[in-house]
Design a protein around this motif. Structure first.
Motif, PDB file in Angstrom:
ATOM      1  N   ASP A 275     -53.471  24.835 -87.127  1.00 38.82           N
ATOM      2  CA  ASP A 275     -53.314  23.847 -87.082  1.00 38.82           C
ATOM      3  C   ASP A 275     -53.285  23.247 -86.122  1.00 38.82           C
ATOM      4  O   ASP A 275     -53.043  23.828 -84.955  1.00 38.82           O
TER       5      ASP A 275
ATOM      6  N   MET B 122     -50.958  29.423 -94.546  1.00 41.46           N
ATOM      7  CA  MET B 122     -50.893  28.138 -93.721  1.00 41.46           C
ATOM      8  C   MET B 122     -51.919  27.158 -95.021  1.00 41.46           C
ATOM      9  O   MET B 122     -52.614  27.545 -95.179  1.00 41.46           O
ATOM     10  N   ASP B 123     -51.821  25.796 -94.747  1.00 44.65           N
ATOM     11  CA  ASP B 123     -52.901  25.136 -95.223  1.00 44.65           C
ATOM     12  C   ASP B 123     -54.079  24.969 -94.856  1.00 44.65           C
ATOM     13  O   ASP B 123     -54.669  25.743 -93.378  1.00 44.65           O
TER      14      ASP B 123
END
Length: 189
Positions: free
Chosen positions: A44, A97-98
């Motif tokens: 991120d 997580m993205d």
């Protein structure tokens, strides 16, 4: 202070004596690699930037604790790894997580860009690997990132994580097994 002539060790010693210019030079030299580590741990951009900021504040505050037993870069990797892991702990409920396209670009080699099909396959594989790494526990993800993406030696990683090399090898072995297992699940699932 002569540009480039000063080693990281000299800059660190000067910074410890309160030389802000020397510390700024360390920041200039190492922010990019520290960001790369934080980003690969966190996946991120904003959190990685926060982790790097936290790491530099922490580094400045704890300069007196740097004894020169390890290289300044190893110490800085430890500081940023701890900052990134602090971010992970603050996340609480995030399981996976993205993954952004940007995070894949470093995984995909473009040496035969004349072959769009090969490039697409590599991008797909890189995406799969990156998503699998993102699902690992931080204790497995961090040594894998430092070894496979940053190319650090076992000795350097052991220093960063403050474990012995035997424990690190064991942790990396478990991380690789977990990664293989995740990749199989994702491939067949």
């Amino acid at each position: 202070m002569t540009e480039r002539a000063d080693s990281d060790a000299n800059l660190m010693a000067a910074a410890q004596r309160g030389d802000g210019v020397a510390f700024d030079e360390l920041v200039r030299r190492h922010t990019r690699s520290m960001y790369r580590v934080a980003y690969r741990i966190l996946n991120d951009q904003a959190e990685a930037e926060d982790a790097v900021q936290d790491a530099w504040v922490s580094a400045w505050r704890s300069l007196s604790r740097f004894r020169g037993d390890s290289a300044p870069t190893t110490w800085l990797y430890r500081v940023v790894t701890n900052a990134a892991l602090g971010q992970v702990r603050r996340r609480k409920n995030t399981v996976a997580m993205d993954i952004s396209d940007e995070s894949l670009s470093h995984l995909v080699s473009d040496h035969d860009s004349g072959n769009p099909e090969g490039h697409a396959v590599r991008a797909e594989e890189a995406d799969l690997v990156h998503r699998a790494i993102a699902t690992l526990e931080p204790s497995q993800r961090v040594p894998l990132v430092l070894r496979e993406f940053e190319g650090m030696s076992y000795e350097q990683i052991a220093e960063v994580l403050e474990v012995n090399v035997t424990a690190l090898r064991s942790r990396l072995h478990r991380a690789r097994l977990a990664l293989l297992s995740r990749l199989k699940e994702m491939h067949h699932g």
